[in-house]
Design a protein around this motif. Structure first.
Motif, PDB file in Angstrom:
ATOM      1  N   UNK A  18      17.182  55.855 147.868  1.00 43.76           N
ATOM      2  CA  UNK A  18      16.115  55.144 148.525  1.00 43.76           C
ATOM      3  C   UNK A  18      15.640  54.675 149.180  1.00 43.76           C
ATOM      4  N   UNK A  19      14.429  53.950 149.658  1.00 42.91           N
ATOM      5  CA  UNK A  19      14.184  53.248 151.093  1.00 42.91           C
ATOM      6  C   UNK A  19      14.322  51.870 150.398  1.00 42.91           C
ATOM      7  N   UNK A  20      13.774  51.815 149.811  1.00 38.19           N
ATOM      8  CA  UNK A  20      14.414  50.139 149.252  1.00 38.19           C
ATOM      9  C   UNK A  20      14.784  49.495 148.910  1.00 38.19           C
ATOM     10  N   UNK A  21      15.853  48.474 148.248  1.00 34.38           N
ATOM     11  CA  UNK A  21      16.980  48.322 147.502  1.00 34.38           C
ATOM     12  C   UNK A  21      15.812  48.176 145.631  1.00 34.38           C
ATOM     13  N   UNK A  22      15.339  47.335 146.089  1.00 34.84           N
ATOM     14  CA  UNK A  22      13.701  47.493 144.586  1.00 34.84           C
ATOM     15  C   UNK A  22      13.807  48.878 143.830  1.00 34.84           C
ATOM     16  N   UNK A  23      14.034  49.961 144.142  1.00 30.21           N
ATOM     17  CA  UNK A  23      13.196  51.062 144.265  1.00 30.21           C
ATOM     18  C   UNK A  23      14.855  51.361 143.166  1.00 30.21           C
ATOM     19  N   UNK A  24      16.130  51.082 143.127  1.00 34.67           N
ATOM     20  CA  UNK A  24      17.449  51.503 142.000  1.00 34.67           C
ATOM     21  C   UNK A  24      16.538  50.965 140.927  1.00 34.67           C
TER      22      UNK A  24
END
Length: 107
Positions: free
Chosen positions: A24-30
């Motif tokens: 994922x591009x951004x950690x929050x997308x996990x």
């Protein structure tokens, strides 16, 4: 395993599945259930096609669509694997009931 790796991404892409990983591009997308489910659908497709065949078909479809539509976003959206993943990304039960090679119905 879900890994945040921003250097893999360009444009509007935020997730990518390369068996056995989801990037994922951004950690929050996990923690974004829709994004993760979309990528898990791709992992299942990759397993069904013994990984390398998935990518061969994926890129052939993309380039044929690019010639047909002359638009990279439209070419991407018309890939059968993407059609299946987008159509079912909000259904967290989808993979439990998904039929083998179900992407074929999106051709």
């Amino acid at each position: 395993m879900i890994i945040c790796f921003p250097l893999l991404f360009f444009g509007g892409f935020h997730g990518m599945a390369i068996f056995p990983f989801i990037f994922v591009k951004y950690n929050y997308l996990k923690y974004d259930k829709k994004v993760i489910n979309h990528e898990k659908i791709h992992l299942r497709q990759q397993l069904e096609l013994i990984w390398i065949l998935f990518f061969v078909i994926y890129f052939i479809e993309y380039f044929v669509n690019l010639i047909r539509y002359k638009d990279s976003h439209k070419a991407y959206m018309e890939i059968s694997f993407e059609k299946e993943a987008y159509a079912n990304e909000k259904n967290n039960e989808y993979l439990k009931n998904r039929k083998f090679w179900n992407f074929l119905k999106y051709y």
